[in-house]
Design a protein around this motif. Structure first.
Motif, PDB file in Angstrom:
ATOM      1  N   PRO A   1      -0.103  28.942 -96.260  1.00  0.00           N
ATOM      2  CA  PRO A   1      -0.989  29.906 -95.590  1.00  0.00           C
ATOM      3  C   PRO A   1      -0.439  30.455 -94.270  1.00  0.00           C
ATOM      4  O   PRO A   1      -0.508  31.670 -94.052  1.00  0.00           O
ATOM      5  N   PRO A   2       0.132  29.630 -93.382  1.00  0.00           N
ATOM      6  CA  PRO A   2       0.703  30.239 -92.180  1.00  0.00           C
ATOM      7  C   PRO A   2       1.863  31.198 -92.474  1.00  0.00           C
ATOM      8  O   PRO A   2       1.997  32.234 -91.817  1.00  0.00           O
ATOM      9  N   PHE A   3       2.694  30.874 -93.462  1.00  0.00           N
ATOM     10  CA  PHE A   3       3.786  31.778 -93.808  1.00  0.00           C
ATOM     11  C   PHE A   3       3.267  33.080 -94.400  1.00  0.00           C
ATOM     12  O   PHE A   3       3.779  34.155 -94.101  1.00  0.00           O
ATOM     13  N   ILE A   4       2.249  32.996 -95.245  1.00  0.00           N
ATOM     14  CA  ILE A   4       1.673  34.206 -95.828  1.00  0.00           C
ATOM     15  C   ILE A   4       1.033  35.058 -94.741  1.00  0.00           C
ATOM     16  O   ILE A   4       1.199  36.284 -94.714  1.00  0.00           O
ATOM     17  N   ALA A   5       0.296  34.425 -93.828  1.00  0.00           N
ATOM     18  CA  ALA A   5      -0.328  35.162 -92.730  1.00  0.00           C
ATOM     19  C   ALA A   5       0.738  35.795 -91.830  1.00  0.00           C
ATOM     20  O   ALA A   5       0.614  36.965 -91.435  1.00  0.00           O
ATOM     21  N   ALA A   6       1.781  35.061 -91.514  1.00  0.00           N
ATOM     22  CA  ALA A   6       2.848  35.605 -90.670  1.00  0.00           C
ATOM     23  C   ALA A   6       3.547  36.773 -91.363  1.00  0.00           C
ATOM     24  O   ALA A   6       3.855  37.788 -90.720  1.00  0.00           O
ATOM     25  N   TYR A   7       3.771  36.665 -92.670  1.00  0.00           N
ATOM     26  CA  TYR A   7       4.405  37.756 -93.402  1.00  0.00           C
ATOM     27  C   TYR A   7       3.514  38.987 -93.406  1.00  0.00           C
ATOM     28  O   TYR A   7       3.992  40.114 -93.207  1.00  0.00           O
ATOM     29  N   ALA A   8       2.209  38.805 -93.632  1.00  0.00           N
ATOM     30  CA  ALA A   8       1.283  39.946 -93.655  1.00  0.00           C
ATOM     31  C   ALA A   8       1.217  40.618 -92.289  1.00  0.00           C
ATOM     32  O   ALA A   8       1.246  41.859 -92.193  1.00  0.00           O
ATOM     33  N   ILE A   9       1.146  39.836 -91.221  1.00  0.00           N
ATOM     34  CA  ILE A   9       1.096  40.404 -89.871  1.00  0.00           C
ATOM     35  C   ILE A   9       2.402  41.126 -89.548  1.00  0.00           C
ATOM     36  O   ILE A   9       2.389  42.236 -88.988  1.00  0.00           O
ATOM     37  N   MET A  10       3.521  40.539 -89.909  1.00  0.00           N
ATOM     38  CA  MET A  10       4.815  41.168 -89.630  1.00  0.00           C
ATOM     39  C   MET A  10       4.972  42.451 -90.423  1.00  0.00           C
ATOM     40  O   MET A  10       5.475  43.464 -89.907  1.00  0.00           O
ATOM     41  N   ASN A  11       4.544  42.449 -91.685  1.00  0.00           N
ATOM     42  CA  ASN A  11       4.622  43.641 -92.517  1.00  0.00           C
ATOM     43  C   ASN A  11       3.741  44.748 -91.931  1.00  0.00           C
ATOM     44  O   ASN A  11       4.156  45.906 -91.856  1.00  0.00           O
ATOM     45  N   TRP A  12       2.530  44.413 -91.500  1.00  0.00           N
ATOM     46  CA  TRP A  12       1.637  45.399 -90.879  1.00  0.00           C
ATOM     47  C   TRP A  12       2.273  45.966 -89.606  1.00  0.00           C
ATOM     48  O   TRP A  12       2.230  47.166 -89.358  1.00  0.00           O
ATOM     49  N   ALA A  13       2.869  45.085 -88.776  1.00  0.00           N
ATOM     50  CA  ALA A  13       3.466  45.530 -87.522  1.00  0.00           C
ATOM     51  C   ALA A  13       4.658  46.457 -87.772  1.00  0.00           C
ATOM     52  O   ALA A  13       4.825  47.462 -87.062  1.00  0.00           O
ATOM     53  N   ILE A  14       5.464  46.173 -88.766  1.00  0.00           N
ATOM     54  CA  ILE A  14       6.626  47.019 -89.069  1.00  0.00           C
ATOM     55  C   ILE A  14       6.153  48.391 -89.552  1.00  0.00           C
ATOM     56  O   ILE A  14       6.655  49.436 -89.102  1.00  0.00           O
ATOM     57  N   GLU A  15       5.162  48.400 -90.468  1.00  0.00           N
ATOM     58  CA  GLU A  15       4.641  49.676 -90.955  1.00  0.00           C
ATOM     59  C   GLU A  15       3.995  50.480 -89.827  1.00  0.00           C
ATOM     60  O   GLU A  15       4.174  51.696 -89.727  1.00  0.00           O
TER      61      GLU A  15
ATOM     62  N   PHE B   1       8.592  17.324-106.390  1.00  0.00           N
ATOM     63  CA  PHE B   1       7.399  17.999-106.902  1.00  0.00           C
ATOM     64  C   PHE B   1       6.139  17.430-106.260  1.00  0.00           C
ATOM     65  O   PHE B   1       5.249  18.182-105.844  1.00  0.00           O
ATOM     66  N   ARG B   2       6.052  16.120-106.134  1.00  0.00           N
ATOM     67  CA  ARG B   2       4.877  15.489-105.537  1.00  0.00           C
ATOM     68  C   ARG B   2       4.730  15.876-104.074  1.00  0.00           C
ATOM     69  O   ARG B   2       3.641  16.230-103.622  1.00  0.00           O
ATOM     70  N   ARG B   3       5.823  15.839-103.326  1.00  0.00           N
ATOM     71  CA  ARG B   3       5.761  16.191-101.903  1.00  0.00           C
ATOM     72  C   ARG B   3       5.426  17.660-101.717  1.00  0.00           C
ATOM     73  O   ARG B   3       4.664  18.025-100.828  1.00  0.00           O
ATOM     74  N   PHE B   4       6.001  18.522-102.560  1.00  0.00           N
ATOM     75  CA  PHE B   4       5.693  19.947-102.475  1.00  0.00           C
ATOM     76  C   PHE B   4       4.221  20.192-102.759  1.00  0.00           C
ATOM     77  O   PHE B   4       3.563  20.952-102.047  1.00  0.00           O
ATOM     78  N   ARG B   5       3.696  19.537-103.777  1.00  0.00           N
ATOM     79  CA  ARG B   5       2.295  19.716-104.148  1.00  0.00           C
ATOM     80  C   ARG B   5       1.361  19.285-103.025  1.00  0.00           C
ATOM     81  O   ARG B   5       0.334  19.913-102.791  1.00  0.00           O
ATOM     82  N   HIS B   6       1.725  18.239-102.303  1.00  0.00           N
ATOM     83  CA  HIS B   6       0.854  17.742-101.238  1.00  0.00           C
ATOM     84  C   HIS B   6       0.991  18.546 -99.943  1.00  0.00           C
ATOM     85  O   HIS B   6       0.088  18.519 -99.122  1.00  0.00           O
ATOM     86  N   GLN B   7       2.102  19.240 -99.737  1.00  0.00           N
ATOM     87  CA  GLN B   7       2.326  19.941 -98.477  1.00  0.00           C
ATOM     88  C   GLN B   7       2.172  21.456 -98.572  1.00  0.00           C
ATOM     89  O   GLN B   7       2.126  22.121 -97.545  1.00  0.00           O
ATOM     90  N   VAL B   8       2.068  22.006 -99.772  1.00  0.00           N
ATOM     91  CA  VAL B   8       2.075  23.460 -99.918  1.00  0.00           C
ATOM     92  C   VAL B   8       0.872  24.097 -99.221  1.00  0.00           C
ATOM     93  O   VAL B   8       0.984  25.187 -98.646  1.00  0.00           O
ATOM     94  N   LEU B   9      -0.276  23.461 -99.215  1.00  0.00           N
ATOM     95  CA  LEU B   9      -1.449  24.055 -98.571  1.00  0.00           C
ATOM     96  C   LEU B   9      -1.382  23.994 -97.052  1.00  0.00           C
ATOM     97  O   LEU B   9      -2.152  24.670 -96.369  1.00  0.00           O
ATOM     98  N   TYR B  10      -0.486  23.185 -96.502  1.00  0.00           N
ATOM     99  CA  TYR B  10      -0.290  23.160 -95.057  1.00  0.00           C
ATOM    100  C   TYR B  10       0.751  24.192 -94.626  1.00  0.00           C
ATOM    101  O   TYR B  10       0.703  24.685 -93.500  1.00  0.00           O
ATOM    102  N   VAL B  11       1.695  24.508 -95.483  1.00  0.00           N
ATOM    103  CA  VAL B  11       2.816  25.351 -95.109  1.00  0.00           C
ATOM    104  C   VAL B  11       2.635  26.795 -95.565  1.00  0.00           C
ATOM    105  O   VAL B  11       2.925  27.727 -94.807  1.00  0.00           O
TER     106      VAL B  11
END
Length: 95
Positions: free
Chosen positions: A63-77, A51-61
């Motif tokens: 946003p790029p995954f959310i951005a990549a998912y949004a871009i990929m979803n836009w490209a597929i549509e 839990f501690r490690r997840f809490r400290h690393q979630v803001l690094y991991v």
């Protein structure tokens, strides 16, 4: 036992196995098997450490995954639209 000084090579300590040093002492430590607890507290520490490690690393991991998912979803549509009948008609491609 007493080595003599050799001016060319240093000090002669003696033949192999009789090197003139103090005898080695080997100390062995042991613990009773009932006193050993190799996994004591691992489940508790693992849960809170994850839990501690997840809490400290979630803001690094995240946003790029959310951005990549949004871009990929836009490209597929966009790809599905461009390759559909209305998309081809808009682009002016005719078969």
């Amino acid at each position: 036992m007493g080595g003599h000084l050799d001016p060319k090579n240093g000090v002669y300590l003696g033949w192999w196995g009789d090197l003139g040093s103090a005898p080695q002492r080997i100390t062995t430590y042991s613990m009773s098997p009932n006193r050993q607890r190799p996994l004591a507290g691992t489940a508790h520490a693992a849960v809170f450490n994850v839990f501690r490690r997840f809490r400290h690393q979630v803001l690094y991991v995240a946003p790029p995954f959310i951005a990549a998912y949004a871009i990929m979803n836009w490209a597929i549509e966009k790809n599905e639209y461009v390759n559909s009948k209305p998309g081809r008609a808009e682009a002016g491609d005719e078969e």
